[in-house]
Design an enzyme around this catalytic site. Structure first.
Site, mmCIF file in Angstrom:
data_model
loop_
_atom_site.group_PDB
_atom_site.id
_atom_site.type_symbol
_atom_site.label_atom_id
_atom_site.label_comp_id
_atom_site.label_asym_id
_atom_site.label_seq_id
_atom_site.Cartn_x
_atom_site.Cartn_y
_atom_site.Cartn_z
ATOM 1 N N ASP A 1 0.826 -1.194 0.000
ATOM 2 C CA ASP A 1 0.000 0.000 0.000
ATOM 3 C C ASP A 1 0.873 1.263 0.000
ATOM 4 O OD1 ASP A 1 -2.285 1.499 0.156
ATOM 5 O OD2 ASP A 1 -2.437 1.421 2.327
ATOM 6 N N CYS B 1 -24.978 -5.203 -12.210
ATOM 7 C CA CYS B 1 -25.106 -4.788 -10.805
ATOM 8 C C CYS B 1 -24.667 -3.329 -10.623
ATOM 9 C CB CYS B 1 -24.228 -5.705 -9.953
ATOM 10 S SG CYS B 1 -24.147 -5.250 -8.215
ATOM 11 N N CYS C 1 -23.104 -1.073 -5.376
ATOM 12 C CA CYS C 1 -22.144 -0.182 -4.692
ATOM 13 C C CYS C 1 -22.428 1.279 -5.028
ATOM 14 C CB CYS C 1 -20.707 -0.569 -5.060
ATOM 15 S SG CYS C 1 -20.388 -0.628 -6.830
ATOM 16 N N CYS D 1 -15.005 10.630 -0.879
ATOM 17 C CA CYS D 1 -15.140 9.325 -0.216
ATOM 18 C C CYS D 1 -14.954 9.468 1.300
ATOM 19 C CB CYS D 1 -14.104 8.380 -0.815
ATOM 20 S SG CYS D 1 -14.001 6.783 -0.021
ATOM 21 N N CYS E 1 -21.550 -5.464 -1.779
ATOM 22 C CA CYS E 1 -21.170 -6.175 -3.010
ATOM 23 C C CYS E 1 -21.544 -7.659 -2.895
ATOM 24 C CB CYS E 1 -19.670 -6.027 -3.257
ATOM 25 S SG CYS E 1 -19.131 -6.934 -4.716
HETATM 26 S S1 SF4 Z 1 -18.333 -3.910 -7.374
HETATM 27 FE FE1 SF4 Z 1 -19.784 -5.388 -6.486
HETATM 28 S S2 SF4 Z 1 -21.522 -4.122 -5.881
HETATM 29 FE FE2 SF4 Z 1 -20.300 -2.911 -7.322
HETATM 30 S S3 SF4 Z 1 -21.194 -3.323 -9.323
HETATM 31 FE FE3 SF4 Z 1 -19.512 -4.765 -9.055
HETATM 32 S S4 SF4 Z 1 -20.526 -6.603 -8.237
HETATM 33 FE FE4 SF4 Z 1 -21.955 -4.909 -7.919
HETATM 34 S S1 SF4 Z 2 -17.758 6.589 0.664
HETATM 35 FE FE1 SF4 Z 2 -16.016 5.613 -0.367
HETATM 36 S S2 SF4 Z 2 -15.716 3.658 0.713
HETATM 37 FE FE2 SF4 Z 2 -17.774 4.444 1.271
HETATM 38 S S3 SF4 Z 2 -19.176 3.490 -0.176
HETATM 39 FE FE3 SF4 Z 2 -18.558 5.440 -1.067
HETATM 40 S S4 SF4 Z 2 -16.801 4.997 -2.353
HETATM 41 FE FE4 SF4 Z 2 -17.107 3.250 -1.004
#
Ligand code: SF4
Ligand code: SF4
Length: 309
Positions: A132, A189, A192, A212, A246
Site C-alpha cells: 500500500d 449490478c 455499490c 469518499c 457487493c
Molecule cells: S463492485 Fe460489487 S456491488 Fe459494485 S457493481 Fe460490481 S458486483 Fe456490484
Molecule cells: S464513501 Fe467511499 S468507501 Fe464508502 S461506499 Fe462510497 S466509495 Fe465506497
C-alpha cells in the site's frame, strides 16, 4: 518443466504457506492502459488533498523505474475479513481492515520472508517489497496478474472471496511465468453505486476520492465540510459500504491471522464510550493499529462530526 515455470510454482506455493490468499505474476513493464486513466483522475482533482498521488507519476506506472532491472511484479492478497463485528449497532464504525495490528507491519514481514525464500532457494535475486505504498498501483497489478477484476467500486474483486483483503507486491529482477487477467463479473449490478453514502462513485469504475468517507476520515487534515453532515452513515474511520453491499462479498471467509484480531475493547465499546474517548483509551485500544494514523485528535474530530448537532 523449465526453470521459469518451476520458480513460479515454488514462489506461489511458498506464498500460500506464508498465509497469502493468492499470488499472481505480471511482467514488470509500463502500465499502458492505466496511464490515461490515472492522468484523467488526477486532472479532475479526484485525489483531493492526497498530493502524494501526483508524485512520481512515471514511477507509479513503470516498475522498472522503481527497481533496477526488474522483470516481474509478484502480487499477493492477504485476507483481513474479521469473524466478529462491533457489538453496539449505534457505535461509530471502523473499517474492517483497521481492526487489528497495522497491516503494513504484518505484510512487510511476510514479504520479507518470501523474498528471503526466493534468495535462498532460487539464487541471487534482487527486489523490493511494497505494501500500500504510494508509488505502486497495486490493484492494477493484481488485476493484470489474474487475481481478480477491478469492480465498479474500484476494489479488486474475486468470485471466490470477494474483496476484503490487502494487496501487496514484490518487484524482482527474476523472470517468471506471467498470468493473464480474469473477466469482469460486475455485470448489470450497481449495488455499490446506489449504496455509497456520499455518491463518491461518480460513474462505474470511477471513485472520486475527494468525496469518499475514507478520504474524509483518514486523509483530510482540515475540518470535514459541513455539507457532508449526516451523510457518513456512522463511519468514524474508513468506510466499508461499497464492499459490504457487493454480492461477491457473501463469499468472504474469516481470516486466520491472529495479528488482525481486534483488541476486545474495540468491539465492546458503546456509542457513549466512543463519545467520551480519552487519549489514554485511544492509545490503549489502538496501540499498534493503523487507526493511529489519524492520531487521537483526528479520530475525535471524526466522532464529533458524527454526533455534534
Ligand atoms: S463492485 Fe460489487 S456491488 Fe459494485 S457493481 Fe460490481 S458486483 Fe456490484
Ligand atoms: S464513501 Fe467511499 S468507501 Fe464508502 S461506499 Fe462510497 S466509495 Fe465506497
Amino acid at each position: 518443466m523449465n526453470s521459469k515455470t518451476q520458480y513460479t510454482e515454488r514462489i506461489k506455493s511458498e506464498a500460500k504457506r506464508l498465509g497469502f490468499l493468492s499470488c499472481g505474476v505480471s511482467k514488470a513493464e509500463f502500465l499502458e492502459q492505466e496511464a490515461p486513466r490515472l492522468e484523467k483522475w488526477l486532472n479532475q482533482n479526484m485525489n483531493g488533498q492526497m498530493g502524494y498521488m501526483e508524485n512520481h507519476f512515471d514511477k507509479r506506472l513503470d516498475p522498472t523505474k522503481l527497481v533496477d532491472d526488474s522483470k516481474s511484479v509478484v502480487s499477493l492478497l492477504l485476507n483481513y475479513f474479521p469473524s466478529d463485528a462491533q457489538k453496539d449497532p449505534e457505535a461509530p464504525k471502523i473499517s474492517k481492515y483497521a481492526y487489528g495490528t497495522d497491516y503494513h507491519f504484518v505484510i512487510k514481514d511476510k514479504l520479507k520472508q518470501l523474498l528471503q525464500f526466493i534468495q535462498e532457494e532460487i539464487g541471487e535475486v534482487q527486489g523490493r517489497a511494497f505494501v500500500d505504498s504510494a508509488p505502486v498501483l497495486d490493484k492494477a497489478w493484481a488485476a493484470k496478474s489474474g487475481l481478480g477484476w477491478i469492480g465498479k467500486n474500484s476494489n479488486l474483486l474475486t468470485q471466490k472471496v470477494g474483496s476484503f483483503y490487502f494487496i501487496a507486491e514484490l518487484i524482482i529482477d527474476l523472470e517468471l511465468d506471467y498470468d493473464t487477467p480474469v473477466t469482469d463479473h460486475c455485470g448489470t449490478c450497481t449495488a455499490c453505486i446506489d449504496a455509497c453514502p456520499t455518491q463518491a462513485i461518480v460513474e462505474p469504475y470511477v471513485v472520486d476520492g475527494s468525496k469518499c468517507i475514507s478520504y474524509f476520515t483518514i486523509e483530510l487534515k482540515e475540518e470535514i465540510p459541513n455539507s457532508y453532515k449526516d451523510q457518513f452513515d456512522n463511519w468514524m474511520f474508513g468506510c466499508d459500504v461499497c464492499q459490504d453491499v457487493c454480492p461477491w462479498n457473501r463469499f468472504s471467509k474469516p481470516h486466520r491471522e491472529p495479528l488482525f484480531n481486534p483488541k476486545p475493547e474495540l468491539l465492546e465499546m458503546s456509542k457513549k464510550d466512543w463519545e467520551e474517548i480519552t487519549q489514554e483509551v485511544f492509545s490503549k485500544v489502538f496501540q499498534k493499529s493503523a487507526v493511529k494514523r489519524t492520531k487521537f485528535s483526528g479520530l475525535k474530530r471524526n466522532i464529533d462530526f458524527l454526533f455534534e448537532k
